[in-house]
Design an enzyme around this catalytic site. Structure first.
Site, PDB file in Angstrom:
ATOM      1  N   GLY A   1      46.664  42.184  42.376  1.00 44.29           N
ATOM      2  CA  GLY A   1      46.509  42.114  40.915  1.00 44.29           C
ATOM      3  C   GLY A   1      47.048  40.810  40.369  1.00 44.29           C
ATOM      4  O   GLY A   1      47.562  39.968  41.120  1.00 44.29           O
TER       5      GLY A   1
ATOM      6  N   GLY B   1      52.430  45.184  41.296  1.00 44.17           N
ATOM      7  CA  GLY B   1      52.342  45.564  39.887  1.00 44.17           C
ATOM      8  C   GLY B   1      51.978  47.036  39.732  1.00 44.17           C
ATOM      9  O   GLY B   1      51.993  47.801  40.687  1.00 44.17           O
ATOM     10  N   ALA B   2      51.663  47.415  38.491  1.00 44.82           N
ATOM     11  CA  ALA B   2      51.212  48.785  38.212  1.00 44.82           C
ATOM     12  C   ALA B   2      50.433  48.763  36.904  1.00 44.82           C
ATOM     13  O   ALA B   2      50.541  47.821  36.106  1.00 44.82           O
ATOM     14  CB  ALA B   2      52.403  49.735  38.100  1.00 44.82           C
TER      15      ALA B   2
ATOM     16  N   GLU C   1      47.504  49.900  48.939  1.00 42.70           N
ATOM     17  CA  GLU C   1      48.799  49.754  48.249  1.00 42.70           C
ATOM     18  C   GLU C   1      49.721  50.915  48.621  1.00 42.70           C
ATOM     19  O   GLU C   1      50.909  50.739  48.879  1.00 42.70           O
ATOM     20  CB  GLU C   1      48.576  49.713  46.737  1.00 42.70           C
ATOM     21  CG  GLU C   1      47.914  48.405  46.284  1.00 42.70           C
ATOM     22  CD  GLU C   1      47.471  48.414  44.840  1.00 42.70           C
ATOM     23  OE1 GLU C   1      47.368  49.497  44.239  1.00 42.70           O
ATOM     24  OE2 GLU C   1      47.222  47.313  44.314  1.00 42.70           O
TER      25      GLU C   1
HETATM   26  C1  5RP Z   1      45.602  47.010  41.786  1.00 45.60           C
HETATM   27  C2  5RP Z   1      46.813  47.521  41.091  1.00 45.60           C
HETATM   28  C3  5RP Z   1      47.579  46.557  40.250  1.00 45.60           C
HETATM   29  O1  5RP Z   1      48.915  46.570  40.636  1.00 45.60           O
HETATM   30  C4  5RP Z   1      47.476  46.991  38.813  1.00 45.60           C
HETATM   31  O2  5RP Z   1      46.117  47.089  38.473  1.00 45.60           O
HETATM   32  C5  5RP Z   1      48.182  46.005  37.881  1.00 45.60           C
HETATM   33  O3  5RP Z   1      47.473  44.810  37.855  1.00 45.60           O
HETATM   34  P1  5RP Z   1      47.933  43.565  36.991  1.00 45.60           P
HETATM   35  O4  5RP Z   1      49.169  43.023  37.627  1.00 45.60           O
HETATM   36  O5  5RP Z   1      46.759  42.618  37.073  1.00 45.60           O
HETATM   37  O6  5RP Z   1      48.187  44.029  35.570  1.00 45.60           O
HETATM   38  O7  5RP Z   1      47.193  48.658  41.195  1.00 45.60           O
HETATM   39  O8  5RP Z   1      44.921  48.036  42.453  1.00 45.60           O
END
Ligand code: 5RP
Length: 222
Positions: free
Chosen positions: A33, A86-87, A107
């Site tokens: 991400g 991230g999340a 993940e």
């Molecule tokens: C990818 C994920 C990412 O951690 C989540 O989408 C957060 O992304 P970003 O850091 O772009 O906000 O789970 O599958």
């Protein structure tokens, strides 16, 4: 402060946290991400201080390799001291929704192997109850419609993420309108549906620490 600046600040905070623990044989678990990408870019300046990384997606593996950081197959690695990722949402108990980037299964696997999951987010990801962000579910393609019907029975509104194929060759259903009061139970219930590979609830293995970027600085939540 923009959202991107908050993401950069938490990426740097995660790096500062792990740097003193890096040894020449250290292998890091790296997520997927935009926030994980910022972490990878910051990590690159220190690539001589550790051995390499295991990536949770092809995209992250490509980015690590482009920086000259060796990428290992998880099957050849038994010890990952840290997983940095991230999340999409987190609650006060460090339960997460992940999978906005469709990398949820890998993940979850890398997080399972890692000792400490450092979750890096900006403050827009903080909620009291998970479910505002549609819950991603990775599904074997031929089971898509069946699983969607079962998800409706669980109270959700699944939508097929058109045009997306995961690194594992599967499809994603995004489940809207869930109010997730018992994340562990729902994680298990959805994973029991035949045809589901996994879902984006990280409750059985949530984060160990959340670093949250705010305009006032990075907050640590444990
Ligand atoms: C990818 C994920 C990412 O951690 C989540 O989408 C957060 O992304 P970003 O850091 O772009 O906000 O789970 O599958």
């Amino acid at each position: 402060m923009t959202q991107d600046e908050m993401k950069k600040a938490v990426a740097q905070a995660a790096l500062d946290r792990i740097l003193p623990h890096l040894e020449e044989d250290t292998i890091l678990g790296i997520g997927t991400g935009s926030t994980a990408n910022l972490f990878i870019d910051a990590l690159a300046a220190h690539k001589t201080r550790f051995d390499g990384a295991v990536a949770s997606s092809q995209a992250s593996a490509d980015r690590l390799k482009a920086h000259g950081i060796p990428v290992y197959d998880l099957n050849s690695v038994s010890n990952l001291p840290f997983y940095i990722d991230g999340a999409d949402e987190f609650d006060p108990h460090l339960n997460l929704i992940k999978g906005g980037g469709a990398a949820l299964t890998r993940e979850k696997i890398v997080a399972a192997v890692s000792k400490e999951f450092i979750c890096i987010v900006d403050q827009t990801k903080q909620v009291e109850v998970l479910g505002n962000f549609p819950l991603p579910v990775e599904v074997i393609p031929m089971a898509r419609s069946y699983v969607a019907r079962e998800l409706v029975k669980l109270g959700g509104d699944p939508e097929y993420r058109e045009g997306v194929v995961t690194d594992n060759g599967n499809v994603i259903l995004d489940v809207f309108n869930l109010k997730i009061v018992d994340p562990k139970a729902l994680e298990q219930q959805i994973n029991m549906l035949t045809g589901v590979v996994t879902n984006g609830l990280f409750a059985h293995r949530g984060a160990n620490v959340i670093l949250m970027g705010t305009p006032q600085g990075v907050q640590e939540i444990t």
